[in-house]
Design a protein around this motif. Structure first.
Motif, mmCIF file in Angstrom:
data_model
loop_
_atom_site.group_PDB
_atom_site.id
_atom_site.type_symbol
_atom_site.label_atom_id
_atom_site.label_comp_id
_atom_site.label_asym_id
_atom_site.label_seq_id
_atom_site.Cartn_x
_atom_site.Cartn_y
_atom_site.Cartn_z
ATOM 1 N N ILE A 219 -3.561 -4.662 -2.925
ATOM 2 C CA ILE A 219 -4.566 -5.719 -2.791
ATOM 3 C C ILE A 219 -5.858 -5.318 -3.514
ATOM 4 N N GLY A 220 -6.173 -4.033 -3.560
ATOM 5 C CA GLY A 220 -7.322 -3.554 -4.316
ATOM 6 C C GLY A 220 -7.151 -3.790 -5.808
ATOM 7 N N ILE A 221 -5.959 -3.542 -6.305
ATOM 8 C CA ILE A 221 -5.671 -3.800 -7.723
ATOM 9 C C ILE A 221 -5.785 -5.294 -8.009
ATOM 10 N N ILE A 222 -5.255 -6.117 -7.122
ATOM 11 C CA ILE A 222 -5.349 -7.574 -7.291
ATOM 12 C C ILE A 222 -6.818 -8.002 -7.277
ATOM 13 N N ALA A 223 -7.610 -7.459 -6.350
ATOM 14 C CA ALA A 223 -9.038 -7.792 -6.266
ATOM 15 C C ALA A 223 -9.760 -7.405 -7.556
ATOM 16 N N ASP B 53 -4.560 3.540 6.824
ATOM 17 C CA ASP B 53 -3.325 3.175 7.505
ATOM 18 C C ASP B 53 -3.574 2.294 8.731
ATOM 19 N N ASP B 54 -4.854 2.075 9.066
ATOM 20 C CA ASP B 54 -5.160 1.247 10.226
ATOM 21 C C ASP B 54 -5.735 -0.122 9.851
ATOM 22 N N VAL B 55 -5.696 -0.469 8.570
ATOM 23 C CA VAL B 55 -6.221 -1.753 8.097
ATOM 24 C C VAL B 55 -5.069 -2.513 7.446
ATOM 25 N N GLY B 56 -4.859 -3.733 7.893
ATOM 26 C CA GLY B 56 -3.770 -4.546 7.351
ATOM 27 C C GLY B 56 -4.002 -4.957 5.906
ATOM 28 N N LEU B 57 -2.952 -5.384 5.265
ATOM 29 C CA LEU B 57 -3.015 -5.809 3.871
ATOM 30 C C LEU B 57 -3.982 -6.967 3.690
ATOM 31 N N PHE B 58 -3.884 -7.967 4.559
ATOM 32 C CA PHE B 58 -4.762 -9.137 4.468
ATOM 33 C C PHE B 58 -4.976 -9.668 5.875
ATOM 34 N N SER B 59 -6.072 -9.249 6.488
ATOM 35 C CA SER B 59 -6.309 -9.617 7.872
ATOM 36 C C SER B 59 -7.551 -10.490 8.001
ATOM 37 N N LEU B 60 -7.399 -11.592 8.716
ATOM 38 C CA LEU B 60 -8.520 -12.478 9.049
ATOM 39 C C LEU B 60 -8.483 -12.787 10.542
ATOM 40 N N ARG B 61 -8.196 -11.772 11.338
ATOM 41 C CA ARG B 61 -8.067 -11.960 12.792
ATOM 42 C C ARG B 61 -9.408 -12.165 13.469
ATOM 43 N N THR B 62 -10.407 -11.388 13.098
ATOM 44 C CA THR B 62 -11.682 -11.437 13.800
ATOM 45 C C THR B 62 -12.702 -12.283 13.037
ATOM 46 N N ALA B 63 -13.755 -12.674 13.725
ATOM 47 C CA ALA B 63 -14.833 -13.436 13.082
ATOM 48 C C ALA B 63 -15.482 -12.592 11.983
ATOM 49 N N LYS B 64 -15.636 -11.297 12.240
ATOM 50 C CA LYS B 64 -16.220 -10.396 11.240
ATOM 51 C C LYS B 64 -15.373 -10.387 9.961
ATOM 52 N N GLU B 65 -14.069 -10.277 10.105
ATOM 53 C CA GLU B 65 -13.187 -10.275 8.935
ATOM 54 C C GLU B 65 -13.286 -11.598 8.179
ATOM 55 N N MET C 237 0.844 -1.165 0.000
ATOM 56 C CA MET C 237 0.000 0.000 0.000
ATOM 57 C C MET C 237 0.896 1.237 0.000
ATOM 58 N N LEU C 238 0.548 2.148 -0.871
ATOM 59 C CA LEU C 238 1.261 3.420 -0.937
ATOM 60 C C LEU C 238 0.295 4.541 -0.568
ATOM 61 N N LYS C 239 0.705 5.419 0.326
ATOM 62 C CA LYS C 239 -0.114 6.549 0.754
ATOM 63 C C LYS C 239 0.514 7.828 0.194
ATOM 64 N N PHE C 240 -0.336 8.639 -0.454
ATOM 65 C CA PHE C 240 0.162 9.896 -1.011
ATOM 66 C C PHE C 240 -0.413 11.119 -0.309
ATOM 67 N N ILE C 241 -1.747 11.175 -0.202
ATOM 68 C CA ILE C 241 -2.393 12.363 0.346
ATOM 69 C C ILE C 241 -3.385 11.939 1.425
ATOM 70 N N GLY D 175 -15.269 -4.073 0.414
ATOM 71 C CA GLY D 175 -15.171 -2.752 1.030
ATOM 72 C C GLY D 175 -15.438 -2.778 2.520
ATOM 73 N N VAL D 176 -16.440 -3.548 2.948
ATOM 74 C CA VAL D 176 -16.719 -3.648 4.381
ATOM 75 C C VAL D 176 -15.570 -4.371 5.069
ATOM 76 N N TRP D 177 -15.070 -5.451 4.444
ATOM 77 C CA TRP D 177 -13.940 -6.208 5.017
ATOM 78 C C TRP D 177 -12.738 -5.300 5.233
ATOM 79 N N LYS D 178 -12.437 -4.439 4.266
ATOM 80 C CA LYS D 178 -11.268 -3.560 4.340
ATOM 81 C C LYS D 178 -11.593 -2.194 4.957
ATOM 82 N N SER D 179 -12.814 -2.025 5.471
ATOM 83 C CA SER D 179 -13.261 -0.767 6.087
ATOM 84 C C SER D 179 -13.121 0.424 5.150
ATOM 85 N N ASN D 180 -13.373 0.198 3.874
ATOM 86 C CA ASN D 180 -13.333 1.260 2.870
ATOM 87 C C ASN D 180 -14.782 1.717 2.652
#
Length: 163
Positions: free
Chosen positions: A18-22, A74-86, A1-5, A133-138
């Motif tokens: 990961i969005g591009i891959i999706a 910046d607070d969402v991991g690249l690929f997270s499946l930690r929680t039941a919701k995720e 992930m690259l952050k610009f602005i 989008g919900v999974w990645k909090s977007n």
């Protein structure tokens, strides 16, 4: 992930790998379409389209895909499946992709039925983006994905069910 602005809160304009891959994964049926070359291809030859509906569908679809690839947190991991919701949201995302790919397989086999096309091609794709989008909090993407789902489904229904 690259952050610009920095946009607001934890949202940034940037590049989501990961969005591009999706996005690319969801486009596989279109990428292989020239290789399959279906004899009948009603999706690519739709004629009963309402211009304003197609315009709104296209705008919401493009916005969804742009937000998928260019909004990062910046607070969402690249690929997270930690929680039941995720885990559930990721499973729903994969399920929509499987429904879409199964629908395309049936479609390419020559079985092109109205409701099957609407469900597997017109509903599953926006739902794929919505659950992703919900999974990645977007949440900006979730908003456009909901609109894309509504207008894309109406367009599919009008072209493949009401005829």
């Amino acid at each position: 992930m690259l952050k610009f602005i920095h946009l607001f809160k934890n949202y940034y304009f940037g590049v989501s790998v990961i969005g591009i891959i999706a996005f690319v994964i969801q486009e596989i049926p279109y990428i292989i379409m020239p290789l399959v070359n279906p004899v009948h291809n009603p999706i690519m030859c739709m004629k009963n389209e309402i211009e304003w509906l197609v315009t709104i569908q296209n705008i919401t679809g493009v916005l969804t895909m742009v937000l998928l690839m260019l909004i990062v947190r910046d607070d969402v991991g690249l690929f997270s499946l930690r929680t039941a919701k995720e885990k559930i949201l990721f499973a729903l995302t994969v399920l929509m992709l499987l429904i879409n790919f199964t629908g395309w397989t049936i479609y390419y086999s020559g079985y092109q039925y109205g409701w099957l096309i609407v469900i597997s091609q017109f509903m599953a794709v926006p739902l794929y983006y919505l659950f992703y989008g919900v999974w990645k909090s977007n949440y900006p993407m979730v908003g456009t994905a909901v609109l894309f789902l509504i207008f894309h489904t109406i367009n599919g229904y009008m072209n493949f069910v009401t005829q």
